[in-house]
Design an enzyme around this catalytic site. Structure first.
Site, PDB file in Angstrom:
ATOM      1  CB  THR A  40      15.277  -1.455 -28.388  1.00  0.00           C
ATOM      2  OG1 THR A  40      15.046  -2.283 -27.258  1.00  0.00           O
ATOM      3  CG2 THR A  40      16.528  -1.881 -29.105  1.00  0.00           C
ATOM      4  CE  LYS A  95      19.589  -3.093 -20.525  1.00  0.00           C
ATOM      5  NZ  LYS A  95      19.152  -4.413 -20.010  1.00  0.00           N
ATOM      6  CG  LEU A  96      27.129  -1.538 -13.729  1.00  0.00           C
ATOM      7  CD1 LEU A  96      28.625  -1.706 -13.439  1.00  0.00           C
ATOM      8  CD2 LEU A  96      26.332  -1.573 -12.431  1.00  0.00           C
ATOM      9  CG  HIS A  97      23.637   5.457 -16.546  1.00  0.00           C
ATOM     10  ND1 HIS A  97      22.468   6.039 -16.941  1.00  0.00           N
ATOM     11  CD2 HIS A  97      24.608   6.312 -16.917  1.00  0.00           C
ATOM     12  CE1 HIS A  97      22.712   7.202 -17.533  1.00  0.00           C
ATOM     13  NE2 HIS A  97      24.011   7.383 -17.521  1.00  0.00           N
ATOM     14  CG  ASP A  98      26.190   5.961  -9.961  1.00  0.00           C
ATOM     15  OD1 ASP A  98      26.527   7.157  -9.765  1.00  0.00           O
ATOM     16  OD2 ASP A  98      25.484   5.327  -9.168  1.00  0.00           O
ATOM     17  CE  LYS A 102      19.088 -10.571 -20.913  1.00  0.00           C
ATOM     18  NZ  LYS A 102      18.505  -9.591 -19.974  1.00  0.00           N
ATOM     19  CB  THR A 148      29.665   4.923  -8.442  1.00  0.00           C
ATOM     20  OG1 THR A 148      29.812   6.000  -7.515  1.00  0.00           O
ATOM     21  CG2 THR A 148      28.669   3.926  -7.879  1.00  0.00           C
ATOM     22  NE  ARG A 204       9.159 -12.904 -23.622  1.00  0.00           N
ATOM     23  CZ  ARG A 204       8.718 -11.692 -23.905  1.00  0.00           C
ATOM     24  NH1 ARG A 204       7.525 -11.310 -23.499  1.00  0.00           N
ATOM     25  NH2 ARG A 204       9.479 -10.848 -24.576  1.00  0.00           N
ATOM     26  CG  ASP A 212      21.108  -7.062 -19.100  1.00  0.00           C
ATOM     27  OD1 ASP A 212      21.832  -6.065 -19.337  1.00  0.00           O
ATOM     28  OD2 ASP A 212      20.042  -7.280 -19.690  1.00  0.00           O
TER      29      ASP A 212
HETATM   30  O1  C5P Z   1      11.887 -13.529 -23.924  1.00  0.00           O
HETATM   31  P1  C5P Z   1      12.722 -12.673 -24.804  1.00  0.00           P
HETATM   32  O2  C5P Z   1      13.516 -13.451 -25.828  1.00  0.00           O
HETATM   33  O3  C5P Z   1      11.943 -11.548 -25.445  1.00  0.00           O
HETATM   34  O4  C5P Z   1      13.786 -12.020 -23.807  1.00  0.00           O
HETATM   35  C1  C5P Z   1      14.700 -11.089 -24.283  1.00  0.00           C
HETATM   36  C2  C5P Z   1      15.617 -10.616 -23.199  1.00  0.00           C
HETATM   37  O5  C5P Z   1      16.456  -9.611 -23.739  1.00  0.00           O
HETATM   38  C3  C5P Z   1      14.932  -9.997 -22.006  1.00  0.00           C
HETATM   39  O6  C5P Z   1      15.759 -10.269 -20.860  1.00  0.00           O
HETATM   40  C4  C5P Z   1      14.922  -8.535 -22.329  1.00  0.00           C
HETATM   41  O7  C5P Z   1      14.934  -7.725 -21.190  1.00  0.00           O
HETATM   42  C5  C5P Z   1      16.213  -8.375 -23.098  1.00  0.00           C
HETATM   43  N1  C5P Z   1      16.211  -7.295 -24.073  1.00  0.00           N
HETATM   44  C6  C5P Z   1      15.273  -7.189 -25.085  1.00  0.00           C
HETATM   45  N2  C5P Z   1      15.332  -6.181 -25.984  1.00  0.00           N
HETATM   46  C7  C5P Z   1      16.292  -5.288 -25.902  1.00  0.00           C
HETATM   47  C8  C5P Z   1      17.253  -5.376 -24.905  1.00  0.00           C
HETATM   48  C9  C5P Z   1      17.184  -6.405 -23.985  1.00  0.00           C
HETATM   49  O8  C5P Z   1      14.368  -8.006 -25.186  1.00  0.00           O
HETATM   50  N3  C5P Z   1      16.338  -4.345 -26.801  1.00  0.00           N
END
Ligand code: C5P
Length: 245
Positions: free
Chosen positions: A126, A73-76, A44, A80, A217, A71
């Site tokens: 979230t 996250k388009l919003h317009d 991603k 566009t 992570r 990722d």
């Molecule tokens: O490192 P980690 O597993 O927490 O990364 C999660 C990925 O998913 C990040 O790129 C984060 O921006 C994305 N994400 C999230 N929670 C959400 C939506 C997207 O952690 N609700």
């Protein structure tokens, strides 16, 4: 480690595992990709990298045989969004996110046209709690708005949604077997939770109905990222179910 060109590697991973490249520079992302090698086939690319050379990296990943989730996250306004989605088909990537508003979703679906780019709706961020939605003028709870927007995503012709593991079962039930349900907020029970307070394990997310999990992570910050990814892949195999990749 020097940033190397991405090599073609045979895949022995699970295409349901998506690793986010949450790094400040493309060179650091390339190093992570090189360390992960054949353990990860789906990446991603999010706003942090897209703000610099993320699209170049996305094309590079596609040339090396990987799958890529853009990722954005388009919003317009619809015109566009439609043009942006159409432009993004040129990179040959696999998933693109847009915000889950009916006009935006329908425009992105028009923009991707006959290409194979899958459009995923982000239903409700979230980070937004019920009180935040009320402040913004919404009369619904976050859960009710998520459900409304899953219905609207299906009506708009989206291929799936990004959902927390706790909403995966709902999205699967509403969207049916072929609907893509991509869940971040995933943590193996052996890893740190970081800031994912309501995390589910990879296995539980798949059992709840996720077609793909996003897990960062626990893999990228591990001492041995390749081994961590393969450990998660092994756990995912226990789910047994395979939704379309
Ligand atoms: O490192 P980690 O597993 O927490 O990364 C999660 C990925 O998913 C990040 O790129 C984060 O921006 C994305 N994400 C999230 N929670 C959400 C939506 C997207 O952690 N609700």
């Amino acid at each position: 480690m020097a940033a190397a060109a991405l090599a073609d590697t045979p895949t022995r991973t699970d295409p349901r595992l998506i690793v986010p490249l949450d790094f400040p520079t493309v060179d650091e992302a390339r190093e992570a990709i090189a360390r992960l090698g054949d353990a990860v086939s789906f990446y991603k690319v999010g706003l942090e990298l897209l703000a610099t050379d993320g699209m170049a990296l996305a094309r590079e990943l596609k040339r090396s045989g990987k799958q890529v989730f853009l990722d954005w996250k388009l919003h317009d306004i619809p015109t566009t969004v439609q043009k942006a989605a159409a432009a993004l088909t040129g990179a040959g990537c696999d998933f693109l996110t847009v915000h889950g508003e009916p006009q935006v979703m329908a425009a992105a679906v028009r923009g991707r046209g006959a290409s194979s780019l899958k459009i995923l709706a982000v239903t409700v961020l979230t980070s937004l709690a019920d009180a935040d939605l009320e402040e913004m003028g919404y009369a619904e709870t976050a859960r009710a708005l998520v459900e409304r927007r899953i219905h609207q995503a299906i009506a708009a012709g989206c291929d799936g949604v990004v959902a927390s593991p706790h909403e995966a079962a709902l999205a699967r039930a509403l969207g049916g077997r072929d609907f893509l349900v991509v869940t971040p907020g995933v943590r193996p029970d052996w890893s740190a939770k970081n800031d994912q307070a309501r995390a589910a394990t990879p296995l539980d997310a798949l059992k709840a109905g996720a077609s793909h999990i996003v897990c960062g992570r626990p893999i990228t910050a591990a001492n041995d990222p390749h081994a961590a990814a393969l450990r998660i892949v092994a756990e995912m195999k226990q789910a047994g179910t395979s939704f379309p990749a």
